[in-house]
Design an enzyme around this catalytic site. Structure first.
Site, PDB file in Angstrom:
ATOM      1  N   GLY A  83       3.592   8.706 -43.335  1.00  0.00           N
ATOM      2  CA  GLY A  83       4.845   9.308 -43.817  1.00  0.00           C
ATOM      3  C   GLY A  83       5.101   8.906 -45.258  1.00  0.00           C
ATOM      4  NE  ARG A 169       2.804  14.081 -55.034  1.00  0.00           N
ATOM      5  CZ  ARG A 169       2.142  13.196 -54.293  1.00  0.00           C
ATOM      6  NH1 ARG A 169       1.016  12.674 -54.706  1.00  0.00           N
ATOM      7  NH2 ARG A 169       2.616  12.822 -53.120  1.00  0.00           N
ATOM      8  CG  ASP A 245      -3.154   9.694 -45.664  1.00  0.00           C
ATOM      9  OD1 ASP A 245      -4.268   9.393 -45.212  1.00  0.00           O
ATOM     10  OD2 ASP A 245      -2.590   9.029 -46.556  1.00  0.00           O
ATOM     11  CG  ASN A 246      -4.333  10.436 -49.688  1.00  0.00           C
ATOM     12  OD1 ASN A 246      -3.116  10.526 -49.541  1.00  0.00           O
ATOM     13  ND2 ASN A 246      -4.935   9.286 -49.879  1.00  0.00           N
ATOM     14  CG  ASP A 255      -2.043  10.226 -52.787  1.00  0.00           C
ATOM     15  OD1 ASP A 255      -1.762   9.336 -53.586  1.00  0.00           O
ATOM     16  OD2 ASP A 255      -1.474  10.365 -51.685  1.00  0.00           O
TER      17      ASP A 255
HETATM   18  P1  AMP Z   1      -1.695   6.410 -50.410  1.00  0.00           P
HETATM   19  O1  AMP Z   1      -2.782   5.396 -50.318  1.00  0.00           O
HETATM   20  O2  AMP Z   1      -1.039   6.460 -51.764  1.00  0.00           O
HETATM   21  O3  AMP Z   1      -2.110   7.743 -49.919  1.00  0.00           O
HETATM   22  O4  AMP Z   1      -0.526   5.903 -49.468  1.00  0.00           O
HETATM   23  C1  AMP Z   1      -0.718   5.715 -48.096  1.00  0.00           C
HETATM   24  C2  AMP Z   1       0.612   5.433 -47.432  1.00  0.00           C
HETATM   25  O5  AMP Z   1       1.194   4.250 -47.951  1.00  0.00           O
HETATM   26  C3  AMP Z   1       1.647   6.519 -47.591  1.00  0.00           C
HETATM   27  O6  AMP Z   1       2.366   6.591 -46.395  1.00  0.00           O
HETATM   28  C4  AMP Z   1       2.498   6.013 -48.724  1.00  0.00           C
HETATM   29  O7  AMP Z   1       3.793   6.538 -48.705  1.00  0.00           O
HETATM   30  C5  AMP Z   1       2.511   4.524 -48.434  1.00  0.00           C
HETATM   31  N1  AMP Z   1       2.763   3.706 -49.630  1.00  0.00           N
HETATM   32  C6  AMP Z   1       1.982   3.558 -50.722  1.00  0.00           C
HETATM   33  N2  AMP Z   1       2.546   2.714 -51.608  1.00  0.00           N
HETATM   34  C7  AMP Z   1       3.734   2.332 -51.087  1.00  0.00           C
HETATM   35  C8  AMP Z   1       4.803   1.471 -51.524  1.00  0.00           C
HETATM   36  N3  AMP Z   1       4.763   0.828 -52.689  1.00  0.00           N
HETATM   37  N4  AMP Z   1       5.867   1.332 -50.707  1.00  0.00           N
HETATM   38  C9  AMP Z   1       5.933   1.961 -49.530  1.00  0.00           C
HETATM   39  N5  AMP Z   1       4.969   2.773 -49.057  1.00  0.00           N
HETATM   40  C10 AMP Z   1       3.885   2.964 -49.818  1.00  0.00           C
HETATM   41 MG    MG Z   2      -1.279   9.509 -49.955  1.00  0.00          MG
END
Ligand code: AMP
Ligand code: MG
Length: 473
Positions: A83, A169, A245-246, A255
């Protein structure tokens, strides 16, 4: 300030989102704003201070219904509930052509999906996404766009304190493979069906009357992914974290965490610090694309056929089309990079011989193709002696080299976001010097023009050695 927002995503069943206001920031200061993009989205002109207030989330646009999206995903092969942990969708705006776009604040504070994270982002990471997503756009590759970066005036703690920032974004939608996984896992068939209907109406409206919408949808996503990954391979882009998810359902690159461009041609290149097994290495991106599609297929099964065996059979037939389709697209792209008119055995062999030389001699992926297309023969073969004999074969195959060169121009970029230039721009920006950032952004806007002035000679040897990128910081 007003944007003509609509909020169609919020018409989905409640399980798909949580209403969530962005967290206010202390001292918003606009770092950069994408005027052209704002214009196409009908965003009114405003003062720098006003833009900073709105695009930090401190003031809400009229008609906005901020929400955090629910989704799941396979991260490095493992299923997890995710999420929007640090993003809120403000709403959707129509562009001048009537196309709908999500406008999302990223790093806008904690949400129910933050899982212990701080919901925030560093100025460096937000600017990195801004630069590289815009570069991808100007390279002609489907991507989310970046509208604004606002400094928050707050510190973000990572391995040390960093300046914080919020990125705006813009995406055709933020629906992901992981959204379907979430629906399948937690939503029940009714929600899964609602999600499919919504997605088709929004992104694949030509499938609305199809007798098997779920199967046709899987097929359409399969095609957009084959096309997208071919484009990444064309320019040497390594996404770095192709978790499900990406992977956007719209076929846009999304992403920009640990992504980077390859310099020397090495198919095994991987930059991401957390990708220890090289799962998302350059050459493996199509395989992972196929893997992610199989996860999407799995989520869609109950909608493909009520008889599970039949559903599996139908979905498998679609998945089996992916690799041949990708290879066909990849071969056509590679032959076009050489200016070849036909894609046959001989052309493919010629292309693969060149790639073999480039790999063995560690030649720069971008510069080798660029000098083949833009420079004279002497300059091209001066890159490496091994290219001499190959060039003779190439001349023999293409015949008229001038028209071959004309054909390959739109395919071989001269300017890509070189890792060392990106890093330099980000370091300087964090120190308060914006100039290198804007100079690089400017250069990235015309990637196929100006051979003599492009950054070709400026890639130091071995610049990739030990280069590491980091996820969503
Ligand atoms: P990502 O690796 O950027 O695709 O992120 C994977 C998940 O981690 C997603 O659910 C993001 O919303 C969450 N996420 C990434 N960075 C943060 C953060 N600093 N605080 C809270 N959630 C994060
Ligand atoms: Mg992501």
């Amino acid at each position: 300030m007003q944007i003509d927002f609509s909020n169609t995503y919020a018409t989905l069943p409640e399980a798909f989102f949580t209403a969530q206001l962005p967290q206010k920031v202390e001292a918003p200061k606009l770092f950069c704003f994408n005027d052209n993009l704002a214009h196409t989205l009908g965003i009114p002109r405003a003062s720098t201070d006003e833009l900073a207030e709105y695009f930090s989330g401190n003031i809400l646009f009229e008609g906005s219904f901020p929400l955090a999206m629910a989704y799941a995903g396979h991260q490095f092969g493992h299923f997890t509930m995710l999420g929007d942990g640090r993003a809120v969708l403000l709403g959707e705006a129509l562009d001048l052509a009537g196309k709908r776009h999500d406008i999302q604040l990223k790093a806008s504070g904690v949400t129910p999906y933050s899982r212990g994270g701080d919901g925030r982002g560093t100025l460096g990471a937000m600017l990195r996404e801004y630069l590289i997503s815009e570069a991808m756009h100007y390279l002609g590759i489907p991507t989310t766009r970046s509208l604004a970066v606002v400094e928050t005036g707050e510190e973000v703690m990572r391995e040390k304190p960093h300046k914080g920032a919020v990125l705006t974004r813009v995406a055709s939608s933020h629906l992901r493979v992981g959204t379907f996984e979430y629906a399948r896992q937690y939503g029940g068939q009714k929600n899964l069906k609602a999600l499919l209907e919504y997605t088709i109406t929004r992104l694949y409206p030509h499938l609305e009357k199809h007798p098997n919408k779920a199967l046709a949808f899987l097929h359409a996503v399969m095609e957009t992914q084959a096309a997208l990954i071919t484009e990444w391979m064309r320019v040497g882009f390594i996404h770095g974290v192709m978790n499900t998810d990406n992977m956007s359902i719209s076929g846009e690159t999304i992403d920009y965490g640990p992504c980077a461009f390859m310099n020397a041609y090495e198919p095994k290149t991987v930059f991401s610090s957390i990708d220890r097994t090289g799962r998302y290495r350059f050459e493996h991106q199509p395989v992972i694309g196929g893997w992610n599609l199989s996860v999407l297929a799995g989520a869609l099964l109950p909608l493909i056929d009520s008889d599970e065996d039949k559903a599996v059979e139908k979905a498998t037939a679609v998945l089996e089309e992916f690799m041949p389709l990708y290879e066909q697209k990849y071969d056509a792209m590679l032959c076009k990079k050489l200016g070849l008119k036909t894609v046959d055995k001989e052309s493919k062999a010629l292309a693969n011989t060149l790639l073999g030389i480039m790999e063995q001699k560690k030649l720069d992926y971008t510069n080798t193709f660029a000098s083949l297309g833009f420079a004279d023969k002497e300059r091209f073969v001066s890159l490496d002696d091994a290219l001499k004999e190959w060039h003779v074969q190439w001349e023999h195959t293409v015949g008229d080299t001038a028209s071959a060169k004309a054909r390959m121009r739109s395919c071989n970029p001269l300017v890509i976001p070189r890792n060392h230039l990106v890093e330099e721009a980000l370091v300087k920006a964090q120190e308060g010097n914006k100039e290198p950032f804007f100079a690089l952004l400017d250069a990235l806007k015309t990637p196929y023009e100006g051979y003599e002035n492009a950054q070709l000679p400026r890639v130091p040897d071995g610049v990739d050695v030990g280069y590491k990128t980091f996820c969503g910081t």
